[in-house]
Design a protein around this motif. Structure first.
Motif, PDB file in Angstrom:
ATOM      1  N   GLY A  14      42.126  30.111  39.134  1.00  0.00           N
ATOM      2  CA  GLY A  14      41.446  30.892  39.870  1.00  0.00           C
ATOM      3  C   GLY A  14      42.396  31.846  39.946  1.00  0.00           C
ATOM      4  N   ARG A  46      29.002  29.782  37.508  1.00  0.00           N
ATOM      5  CA  ARG A  46      30.623  30.438  38.298  1.00  0.00           C
ATOM      6  C   ARG A  46      31.289  29.426  37.194  1.00  0.00           C
ATOM      7  N   GLY A  49      36.986  29.467  39.412  1.00  0.00           N
ATOM      8  CA  GLY A  49      36.517  29.849  40.155  1.00  0.00           C
ATOM      9  C   GLY A  49      35.977  31.002  40.630  1.00  0.00           C
ATOM     10  N   ASP A 266      35.592  25.587  37.562  1.00  0.00           N
ATOM     11  CA  ASP A 266      36.397  25.731  39.040  1.00  0.00           C
ATOM     12  C   ASP A 266      37.855  24.623  38.704  1.00  0.00           C
ATOM     13  N   ASP A 267      38.337  24.851  40.016  1.00  0.00           N
ATOM     14  CA  ASP A 267      39.866  23.197  39.495  1.00  0.00           C
ATOM     15  C   ASP A 267      39.154  22.213  39.256  1.00  0.00           C
TER      16      ASP A 267
END
Length: 416
Positions: A14, A46, A49, A266-267
């Motif tokens: 992030g 995206r 994050g 993202d994660d």
């Protein structure tokens, strides 16, 4: 085995994380060109994050902006693309590809426009991929051209596949040599069930010995396997921070390669950009069949999503496992299934590595060392390197020279 703190440091990307700061020092894929080919195209994206909008103006130029309008936060992915900008539907604020405010429809005629600017990011279109850079402006490296970018379009096929798991387990699967002879048994050791056609090289030895060397772009390793015709060596490079090249096999020709980028959405989600390229034309249909992504129950060509979820074992064909080792079809499908089965973020506090996992341990060290370099004010490994020289090979092990001679474009890395 890692501690929980080390696992979080490695996996989380992030905006306020150390690994996120590392990734933002490199050019990264954010979309595929085929989705953005026509003027007026627009898509939400995206990456690391954060949310972005990618659009192609009516003038043909690409733009990457933060997704949410700086006025009231509406999504610009719903916006109107006009000439060289995109206009928010909500109040008609129009932004150029450089983030400049070009027009404000709801501004009273007697008021001066505010001095505002949307966050805009550099963008390059190359190799069928839209690339962007999210890091500090003063640290932006030159764009790097990989070999596949200069191959004729009919001699490369690009696939994007989004999986519900962390990027680390996706790339660690790709860097793990010993699993190729086991998980991919049907392609690597077809004689186990009486078949003969071998698709991924000399793989009957399931316990390869590894030699690893740091390079200017990350590291490369040589996996040696014993065979009836002597020793075989498979050299695979890891390209900071998320790339690798896989040498071609019988399935698509020995002069072909696959380059893969495991890009963190993202994660807990990863976008894999995989390019098969080489000296001969290749079709999308043959590539989908090879990977197993021609199965609509496992992959959506429209959304680019991998449709297997953790615990979704009903999609495994256990009834055919006397002839099919994994119960799945396709090398890439098998890899994605295993990575997804580990959960959104694998718990590395419970693992037990052995000598066959040397490439995994080196991958983790390579990332951690580059985080340390950034904290000391140095550039991370691989920034600005001529990636067009990086290659991979699967061949008979040379008897009279070092295996490094098989990849002359690779050079030993600088000290951390």
């Amino acid at each position: 085995m890692l501690t929980q703190e080390q696992n979080d440091r490695l996996c989380r990307i992030g905006p306020r994380t150390l690994m996120g700061a590392l990734f933002r020092r490199y050019w990264m894929p954010i979309a595929t060109v085929d989705k953005m080919r026509e003027p007026g195209s627009v898509t939400a994206a995206r990456l690391l994050g954060e949310d972005f909008v990618v659009f192609r103006g009516k003038d043909g130029a690409l733009g990457v902006l933060d997704e949410f309008c700086i006025h009231r936060g509406a999504s610009l992915a719903l916006g109107r693309v006009e000439e060289c900008g995109i206009r928010c539907l909500y109040h008609g604020w129009k932004f150029g590809a450089d983030g400049s405010v070009q027009d404000i429809m709801n501004l009273p005629a007697d008021k001066r426009p505010p001095k505002l600017r949307a966050s805009a990011y550099p963008v390059v279109e190359a190799g069928g991929i839209v690339w962007t850079y999210l890091g500090p402006k003063e640290k932006r490296p030159p764009f790097q051209r990989f070999a596949f970018m200069d191959v004729p379009e009919d001699q490369r096929v690009l696939l994007r596949v989004d999986t519900h798991c962390n990027w680390v387990q996706m790339i660690e699967g790709g860097l793990d040599s010993s699993h190729v002879s086991i998980l991919h048994t049907n392609a690597a050791r077809p004689d186990w069930a009486g078949a003969a056609a071998q698709a991924v090289g000399a793989m009957n030895d399931t316990g390869p010995s590894l030699e690893i060397e740091d390079t200017e772009f990350g590291y490369h390793y040589a996996a040696f396997r014993r065979g009836s015709d002597g020793a075989n060596v498979r050299v695979v490079p890891f390209i900071m921070p998320f790339g690798r090249i896989i040498p071609g096999g019988a399935l698509q020709g020995k002069s072909n390669f696959t380059i893969a980028f495991e890009v963190p959405i993202d994660d807990e989600h990863t976008a894999t950009y995989s390019v098969r390229y080489g000296s001969q034309p290749i079709s999308l249909e043959s590539r989908l069949k090879e990977t197993g992504y021609d199965d609509p129950e496992l992959y959506s060509r429209e959304s680019r999503k991998f449709l297997f979820t953790r615990g979704d074992n009903a999609k495994q064909r256990r009834d055919i496992m006397d002839q099919n080792w994994s119960g799945f079809r396709g090398i890439a499908v098998e890899d994605a299934v295993i990575a997804t089965s580990m959960g959104p973020i694998s718990d590395r506090t419970r693992e037990n590595l052995i000598s066959s996992d040397l490439a995994i341990a080196r991958f983790r060290k390579c990332l951690m060392d580059s985080i340390d370099r950034i904290e000391r004010g140095l550039d991370p490994v691989g920034v600005g390197f001529d990636v067009g020289l990086i290659s991979a090979i699967d061949a008979a092990a040379p008897e009279d020279q070092h295996w490094r001679a098989l990849v002359p474009g690779h050079h030993a890395g600088v000290a951390a």
